[in-house]
Design an enzyme around this catalytic site. Structure first.
Site, PDB file in Angstrom:
ATOM      1  N   CYS A 138       0.841  -1.210   0.000  1.00 14.52           N
ATOM      2  CA  CYS A 138       0.000   0.000   0.000  1.00 14.52           C
ATOM      3  C   CYS A 138       0.870   1.251   0.000  1.00 14.52           C
ATOM      4  O   CYS A 138       0.646   2.181  -0.788  1.00 14.52           O
ATOM      5  CB  CYS A 138      -0.930   0.002   1.207  1.00 14.52           C
ATOM      6  N   SER A 139       1.865   1.280   0.861  1.00 15.08           N
ATOM      7  CA  SER A 139       2.735   2.454   0.908  1.00 15.08           C
ATOM      8  C   SER A 139       3.551   2.580  -0.377  1.00 15.08           C
ATOM      9  O   SER A 139       3.794   3.689  -0.859  1.00 15.08           O
ATOM     10  CB  SER A 139       3.643   2.422   2.145  1.00 15.08           C
TER      11      SER A 139
END
Length: 167
Positions: free
Chosen positions: A60-61
């Site tokens: 996600c990051s």
């Protein structure tokens, strides 16, 4: 309903992403300053919705970082990074990473965005969080591209999403 996987284990979502050629549904999401943002706030801009379970996970990051880098090259385009994380966590992540080219938005209050867009995971370890998706819409709000990433641990197809804006 989409069938995806989390670590190879089957997970279902609450529905289907908006169809290509349809109008992008309106939304109410919370910005990092706790203001409410709607689709109308981005009227006239191309949109890339980078949707994911939590900015506190590696993939996600990574997607937020990648889209932040790509944003420098895009004209009249806003990249909205959407999760159910608290706005404070989203803000801290962007501050720590020096990310200034993406807009972080949260669906933490009601989950209505995830319901309306059909992307809430309804089973598995991330039950109630958003599945990993990318939705691209033009400046008139027409959906040009969607991707429901089949395995949560995979990154989205950045190239295909970006190319959708210029085809």
């Amino acid at each position: 309903m989409a069938q995806i996987t989390l670590g190879g284990n089957p997970v279902e979502t609450s529905g289907s992403l908006p169809e290509i050629g349809s109008k992008i549904p309106n939304f109410e999401l919370v910005a990092i300053d706790l203001s409410t943002k709607t689709l109308n706030d981005y009227k006239g801009s191309n949109l890339i919705l980078n949707i994911f379970p939590s900015v506190n996970t590696g993939i996600c990051s990574a997607s937020v970082r990648q889209f932040n880098t790509e944003a420098n090259e895009l004209e009249n385009t806003k990249i909205l990074c959407i999760s159910r994380d608290l706005p404070f966590a989203q803000d801290q992540f962007c501050a720590a990473e020096g990310l200034e080219n993406v807009v972080m938005l949260s669906d933490f209050k009601t989950g209505k965005f995830g319901k309306d867009y059909g992307l809430i995971m309804t089973s598995g370890g991330f039950d109630s969080l958003h599945s990993r998706c990318v939705i691209v819409a033009d400046s008139k709000g027409t959906v040009l591209y969607t991707e429901q990433v089949p395995e949560i641990a995979q990154e989205p197809n950045y190239k295909a999403a970006l190319e959708a804006l210029y085809s």
